[in-house]
Design a protein around this motif. Structure first.
Motif, PDB file in Angstrom:
ATOM      1  N   GLY A 339       0.698  -1.284   0.162  1.00 25.20           N
ATOM      2  CA  GLY A 339       0.009   0.052  -0.083  1.00 25.20           C
ATOM      3  C   GLY A 339       0.810   1.388  -0.009  1.00 25.20           C
ATOM      4  O   GLY A 339       0.565   2.474  -0.658  1.00 25.20           O
ATOM      5  N   GLU A 340       2.048   0.987   0.769  1.00 22.17           N
ATOM      6  CA  GLU A 340       2.805   2.362   0.863  1.00 22.17           C
ATOM      7  C   GLU A 340       3.449   2.613  -0.570  1.00 22.17           C
ATOM      8  O   GLU A 340       3.460   3.940  -1.262  1.00 22.17           O
ATOM      9  N   PHE A 341       3.849   1.592  -1.264  1.00 18.95           N
ATOM     10  CA  PHE A 341       4.155   1.730  -2.814  1.00 18.95           C
ATOM     11  C   PHE A 341       3.211   2.164  -3.386  1.00 18.95           C
ATOM     12  O   PHE A 341       3.535   3.087  -4.442  1.00 18.95           O
ATOM     13  N   LEU A 342       1.849   1.634  -3.518  1.00 22.49           N
ATOM     14  CA  LEU A 342       0.951   2.338  -4.276  1.00 22.49           C
ATOM     15  C   LEU A 342       0.611   3.912  -4.041  1.00 22.49           C
ATOM     16  O   LEU A 342       0.134   4.306  -4.707  1.00 22.49           O
ATOM     17  N   HIS A 343       0.808   4.219  -2.675  1.00 16.55           N
ATOM     18  CA  HIS A 343       0.642   5.322  -2.365  1.00 16.55           C
ATOM     19  C   HIS A 343       1.638   6.291  -3.354  1.00 16.55           C
ATOM     20  O   HIS A 343       1.144   7.417  -3.650  1.00 16.55           O
ATOM     21  N   ALA A 344       2.917   5.923  -3.017  1.00 17.16           N
ATOM     22  CA  ALA A 344       3.884   6.864  -4.004  1.00 17.16           C
ATOM     23  C   ALA A 344       3.484   6.895  -5.162  1.00 17.16           C
ATOM     24  O   ALA A 344       3.831   7.768  -6.031  1.00 17.16           O
ATOM     25  N   LEU A 345       3.249   5.790  -5.745  1.00 15.27           N
ATOM     26  CA  LEU A 345       2.974   5.594  -7.256  1.00 15.27           C
ATOM     27  C   LEU A 345       1.863   6.437  -7.690  1.00 15.27           C
ATOM     28  O   LEU A 345       1.853   7.027  -8.727  1.00 15.27           O
ATOM     29  N   SER A 346       0.868   6.571  -6.842  1.00  8.86           N
ATOM     30  CA  SER A 346      -0.535   7.385  -7.099  1.00  8.86           C
ATOM     31  C   SER A 346      -0.118   8.837  -7.385  1.00  8.86           C
ATOM     32  O   SER A 346      -0.858   9.529  -7.979  1.00  8.86           O
ATOM     33  N   LEU A 347       1.153   9.420  -6.857  1.00  4.46           N
ATOM     34  CA  LEU A 347       1.722  10.892  -7.143  1.00  4.46           C
ATOM     35  C   LEU A 347       1.714  11.023  -8.780  1.00  4.46           C
ATOM     36  O   LEU A 347       1.380  12.215  -9.116  1.00  4.46           O
ATOM     37  N   PHE A 348       2.210   9.840  -9.527  1.00  2.00           N
ATOM     38  CA  PHE A 348       2.350  10.141 -10.726  1.00  2.00           C
ATOM     39  C   PHE A 348       1.093   9.527 -11.562  1.00  2.00           C
ATOM     40  O   PHE A 348       0.980   9.921 -12.762  1.00  2.00           O
ATOM     41  N   ARG A 349       0.237   8.764 -11.030  1.00  2.00           N
ATOM     42  CA  ARG A 349      -0.986   8.098 -11.820  1.00  2.00           C
ATOM     43  C   ARG A 349      -2.112   8.554 -11.549  1.00  2.00           C
ATOM     44  O   ARG A 349      -3.115   8.188 -12.070  1.00  2.00           O
ATOM     45  N   PHE A 350      -2.449   9.524 -10.649  1.00  2.00           N
ATOM     46  CA  PHE A 350      -3.658   9.949 -10.213  1.00  2.00           C
ATOM     47  C   PHE A 350      -3.621  11.493  -9.997  1.00  2.00           C
ATOM     48  O   PHE A 350      -2.512  12.012  -9.902  1.00  2.00           O
ATOM     49  N   ASP A 351      -4.889  12.250 -10.170  1.00  5.70           N
ATOM     50  CA  ASP A 351      -4.918  13.686 -10.227  1.00  5.70           C
ATOM     51  C   ASP A 351      -6.364  13.826  -9.543  1.00  5.70           C
ATOM     52  O   ASP A 351      -7.238  13.223  -9.935  1.00  5.70           O
ATOM     53  N   SER A 352      -6.404  15.038  -8.865  1.00  6.26           N
ATOM     54  CA  SER A 352      -7.598  15.351  -8.264  1.00  6.26           C
ATOM     55  C   SER A 352      -7.853  17.037  -8.299  1.00  6.26           C
ATOM     56  O   SER A 352      -6.909  17.811  -7.848  1.00  6.26           O
ATOM     57  N   PRO A 353      -9.056  17.429  -8.728  1.00  2.29           N
ATOM     58  CA  PRO A 353      -9.262  18.763  -8.517  1.00  2.29           C
ATOM     59  C   PRO A 353      -9.365  19.402  -7.034  1.00  2.29           C
ATOM     60  O   PRO A 353      -9.536  20.684  -6.958  1.00  2.29           O
ATOM     61  N   HIS A 354      -9.648  18.498  -6.284  1.00  2.00           N
ATOM     62  CA  HIS A 354     -10.005  18.945  -4.916  1.00  2.00           C
ATOM     63  C   HIS A 354      -8.784  18.489  -3.830  1.00  2.00           C
ATOM     64  O   HIS A 354      -9.098  19.090  -2.853  1.00  2.00           O
ATOM     65  N   VAL A 355      -7.907  17.656  -4.072  1.00  2.27           N
ATOM     66  CA  VAL A 355      -6.878  17.261  -3.250  1.00  2.27           C
ATOM     67  C   VAL A 355      -5.482  17.540  -3.779  1.00  2.27           C
ATOM     68  O   VAL A 355      -5.167  17.168  -4.871  1.00  2.27           O
ATOM     69  N   GLU A 356      -4.857  18.552  -2.939  1.00  2.00           N
ATOM     70  CA  GLU A 356      -3.371  18.794  -3.363  1.00  2.00           C
ATOM     71  C   GLU A 356      -2.572  17.810  -3.539  1.00  2.00           C
ATOM     72  O   GLU A 356      -2.302  16.923  -2.443  1.00  2.00           O
ATOM     73  N   ARG A 357      -1.757  17.671  -4.515  1.00  2.00           N
ATOM     74  CA  ARG A 357      -0.923  16.525  -4.502  1.00  2.00           C
ATOM     75  C   ARG A 357       0.360  16.830  -3.907  1.00  2.00           C
ATOM     76  O   ARG A 357       1.065  17.881  -3.740  1.00  2.00           O
ATOM     77  N   PRO A 358       0.682  15.786  -2.886  1.00  2.00           N
ATOM     78  CA  PRO A 358       2.068  16.212  -1.909  1.00  2.00           C
ATOM     79  C   PRO A 358       3.511  15.835  -2.724  1.00  2.00           C
ATOM     80  O   PRO A 358       3.375  15.487  -3.929  1.00  2.00           O
ATOM     81  N   GLY A 359       4.380  16.499  -2.308  1.00  2.00           N
ATOM     82  CA  GLY A 359       5.661  16.392  -2.939  1.00  2.00           C
ATOM     83  C   GLY A 359       6.079  15.018  -2.964  1.00  2.00           C
ATOM     84  O   GLY A 359       5.813  14.436  -1.773  1.00  2.00           O
ATOM     85  N   TYR A 360       6.983  14.535  -4.010  1.00  2.00           N
ATOM     86  CA  TYR A 360       7.483  13.299  -3.891  1.00  2.00           C
ATOM     87  C   TYR A 360       8.384  12.972  -2.962  1.00  2.00           C
ATOM     88  O   TYR A 360       8.451  12.126  -2.212  1.00  2.00           O
ATOM     89  N   ALA A 361       9.325  13.887  -2.877  1.00  2.00           N
ATOM     90  CA  ALA A 361      10.375  13.749  -1.765  1.00  2.00           C
ATOM     91  C   ALA A 361      10.037  13.875  -0.458  1.00  2.00           C
ATOM     92  O   ALA A 361      10.478  12.823   0.482  1.00  2.00           O
TER      93      ALA A 361
END
Length: 409
Positions: A339-361
């Motif tokens: 799940g942690e891996f999928l969370h990190a991967l979601s930064l590149f594979r998902f987007d939302s107009p309501h949720v700010e994308r956190p920084g990868y680092a």
């Protein structure tokens, strides 16, 4: 793993799932001398690799034929050694409640009746029930009934599981479900026909709850009375936009317990319940997201935090509910590494107009720090390494199917 063997002692039947809840149940009950019968339509599963898997019984695929699955599960229930069946998926919860009278000729089942289950499976009815119980719930409507698209809105399936009990256009053995959650661009009315096509079943539209804090309340009830109640805060989900838990920490918040138990009391609930909440950053209220009437994805973390719900369920089913000790440890964290891996991967594979994308680092740092400070894991275990290795293998096979960047949560 043994196929087709039985035991002289008491046994429990546990359907298989591809999240850690089945393995957590096996690891909890098998060391107590309870023979574990893993019920599965799959050829491979993480649970098969566990040293605590006592036996595997093959069944029909419930997603292809509910009635054939029911009949296979009844054959398991009719065995002399099996005392109860643990619901770990929505389809298990439905079959055990829908055909409860048939199963209870053979086993003890702490499950809700169909009237209560329908109010949980149908998210429109759930919203009405929550309002009647006086607990916060997002504004929830059919898409055609939405008259203001200028708000922050999202869509998801109306039903946790759709069957002929809820929709007579389906045949008795049919079922349908959709895990898709869509975050709409504010002020843009979607095409309702294509919306339904994407979700495969009728969707609902809900008001988006602002705020980043997600919580879960787990409970076990006996005919309207709580036997055990547990809470955790979901620090990270498998997607940054919101989803099942990847890292959680145990908490105890009286206001959160109150809104959960008020709702379950109103439902006169029986059996397991997993309630998901969002904390509204504007009002501070805990707002209901949904209820799942079964064991939950993060069950392994719940057990690691001291709340052994598989054992509680067994105690209730075998007439020893008075032995349940519902206390648990606070401030304990636990990770599902996949799940942690999928969370990190979601930064590149998902987007939302309501949720700010956190920084990868920043995200990688947070995962590393919490793993160092709280080294507890859903699958990873030196005592029982097989499920973790199988989970890694499954992840490699699943990666190509993870959606690319899109405006969906």
């Amino acid at each position: 793993m043994v196929e087709g063997s039985t035991s002289d002692g008491p046994a429990v039947a546990v359907p298989v799932t591809d999240v850690p809840s089945t393995v957590a149940t096996l690891r909890s009950l098998a060391p107590e001398g309870i023979h574990t019968v893993v019920v599965s339509e799959m050829a491979t599963a993480q649970a098969f690799a566990s040293k605590y898997c006592g036996e595997v019984v093959r069944t029909a695929d419930p997603h292809a034929d509910l009635l054939a699955y029911r009949d296979d599960l009844l054959d398991v229930a009719a065995r002399d050694d099996v005392r109860t069946i643990v619901p770990v998926r929505e389809v298990d919860a439905y079959v055990l409640s829908r055909y409860r009278s048939s199963f209870e000729r053979h086993v003890s089942l702490p499950v809700p009746d169909m009237a209560a289950l329908e109010r949980v499976h149908d998210r429109l009815l759930l919203a009405e029930t929550a309002e009647a119980a006086g607990v916060p719930v997002p504004d929830t409507r059919r898409p055609a009934d939405v008259d203001d698209w200028s708000r922050d809105l999202l869509a998801k399936s109306r039903y946790n599981l759709l069957t002929e009990t809820y929709d007579d256009s389906l045949a008795p053995g049919e079922s349908a479900t959709s895990d898709l959650i869509e975050h709409f661009e504010t002020g843009v009315r979607p095409d309702l026909d294509s919306l339904r096509e994407r979700h495969r079943v009728e969707p609902i539209v809900q008001e988006f709850v602002p705020g980043a804090e997600e919580y879960m309340v787990a409970a076990l009830y006996d005919s309207g009375d709580p036997l055990a109640v547990f809470q955790h805060r979901q620090v990270r989900g498998t997607r940054y936009t919101g989803s099942g838990g990847a890292y959680r920490e145990s908490v105890s918040i009286p206001e959160l317990e109150a809104v959960a138990t008020d709702l379950l009391d109103h439902l006169e609930w029986n059996g397991l319940a997993c309630l998901e909440y969002l904390r509204d950053e504007d009002t501070g209220e805990f707002v209901l997201a949904e209820i799942n009437p079964r064991m939950w994805q993060s069950l392994a973390s719940t057990v690691a935090m001291g709340a052994d719900f598989p054992r509680y369920y067994w105690q209730q089913a075998t007439g020893r509910a008075d032995e349940i000790d519902p206390s648990y440890d606070l401030g304990v964290g636990c990770h599902w590494l996949k799940g942690e891996f999928l969370h990190a991967l979601s930064l590149f594979r998902f987007d939302s107009p309501h949720v700010e994308r956190p920084g990868y680092a920043e995200t990688l740092r947070d995962i590393a720090v919490s793993t160092y400070r709280q080294p507890r894991f859903d699958y990873l275990s030196l005592d029982d390494p097989g499920p973790f290795l199988q989970d890694c293998s499954t992840l490699l096979a699943e990666l190509p199917a993870v959606p690319r960047l899109q405006v969906k949560g």
